[in-house]
Design an enzyme around this catalytic site. Sequence first.
Site, mmCIF file in Angstrom:
data_model
loop_
_atom_site.group_PDB
_atom_site.id
_atom_site.type_symbol
_atom_site.label_atom_id
_atom_site.label_comp_id
_atom_site.label_asym_id
_atom_site.label_seq_id
_atom_site.Cartn_x
_atom_site.Cartn_y
_atom_site.Cartn_z
ATOM 1 N N ALA A 57 -9.769 12.461 44.404
ATOM 2 C CA ALA A 57 -8.648 11.705 44.102
ATOM 3 C C ALA A 57 -7.371 12.481 44.374
ATOM 4 O O ALA A 57 -7.197 13.077 45.164
ATOM 5 C CB ALA A 57 -8.934 10.986 42.661
ATOM 6 N N SER A 58 -6.492 12.466 43.112
ATOM 7 C CA SER A 58 -5.153 13.214 43.169
ATOM 8 C C SER A 58 -5.139 14.817 43.191
ATOM 9 O O SER A 58 -4.506 15.515 43.692
ATOM 10 C CB SER A 58 -4.387 12.864 42.067
ATOM 11 O OG SER A 58 -3.957 11.535 42.173
ATOM 12 N N LEU A 59 -6.767 15.428 43.212
ATOM 13 C CA LEU A 59 -6.731 16.784 43.369
ATOM 14 C C LEU A 59 -6.404 17.238 45.023
ATOM 15 O O LEU A 59 -6.145 18.231 45.610
ATOM 16 C CB LEU A 59 -7.888 17.283 43.175
ATOM 17 C CG LEU A 59 -8.199 17.902 41.734
ATOM 18 C CD1 LEU A 59 -7.863 16.791 40.669
ATOM 19 C CD2 LEU A 59 -9.692 18.546 41.638
#
Length: 381
Positions: A57-59
């Site tokens: 995801a947003s990593l």
Amino acid sequence: MAAKLDETIDAALAASRLVGVEVLLAVDGRMRYRRAAGWSDREAGVALAENGLFRLASLSKLYVACAAMRLAVRGELRLDAAVSDYLPYFAPRLADGSVPAITLRSLLSHTSGLGYGFLQPAGGAYRAAGVSDGLDHAGISLEDNLRRLAALPVWHAPGTAWTYSLGLDVMGGVLEAVCGAPLADIVRREVAVPLGLADTGFHAADPARLGTAYADGPVRMAERHALQMAPELAGIDFAPGRALDASAFPSGGAGMVGTASDFLALLEALRRGGDGWLPPEAVAELARSHTVGLEMEGWPGWSHGLGFAVLRDPAAAGLPASRNSWRWLGAYGHGWLVDSARGISLVVCSNTAFEGAIGAFGAELIAAVYAGLDHCDGEAA
């Protein structure tokens, strides 16, 4: 310290707040704690093992921000150039019809005026236009998605507010235009290969190592699973199978797959000032506040650098971390923290959205880390 971390993890698992989690903690470059616990597939009875694959995801944002910085250091792109210099079709308008200059820097700092569909009400403009947030399985190309986004008005003039956004997806399109190569190849060349990250990419090359995705409850995610962050918002459309599809468009903001250990290696390279992979001044630019005077909604005490948040007021944030620590989250259930003043790099990858990301677990674990370190420091004294 291990006992405090074990207690925090065990409590979250026992309360079914998390299904599975892997935690890695390095202090001054030495691994001080590593544990994989709970289930990778609860229904099949498969334990979560070390070095499994997670939907990041947003990593993903940090990988793409670092790839962009590598190109900027070499002079292949300019952070203060307009996006339209690289993507001529990308010129969204303000409500009054004027075309603002959206810079690459504003994409990385979330001050571009772009947003996310999951932050609009149900039936909002992004969803109505078929704009993907990068977590669904839309069946469109990256350029298709960016053209749909470019046809919609920006939410505010660039630089006037902080709005969490698809900016890193747009940056992915810019990188492809600059390099003439797919984003996956660019991230591999600029980040994964030089740092020796063997398990980082835009799809799971070994599906057997990719765990099951769960939602708070916890319930096993369906192939399309919607979760709302607030009742008035559309919510996030998750498609766990996207991570297995090599043809899914490369979402620079949400589409990557990787391991907790690979991510820790990236954090450690940055914490040490670039390790020769990035110049120290480039790391400092990533970690400098680029949102002075702007509030980050939902993030009291924080400002934003280029790809992650920067702690300016620990008391307001309610965390024991040092000022200028770095942090970000991933909607599938992840969080990370770098506290350079204390030599800390912490990675938490879980398979449970949203508890592993925006639930209480992240703050509880960080509190346990600092309590354990303070106890160790006290004994040493």
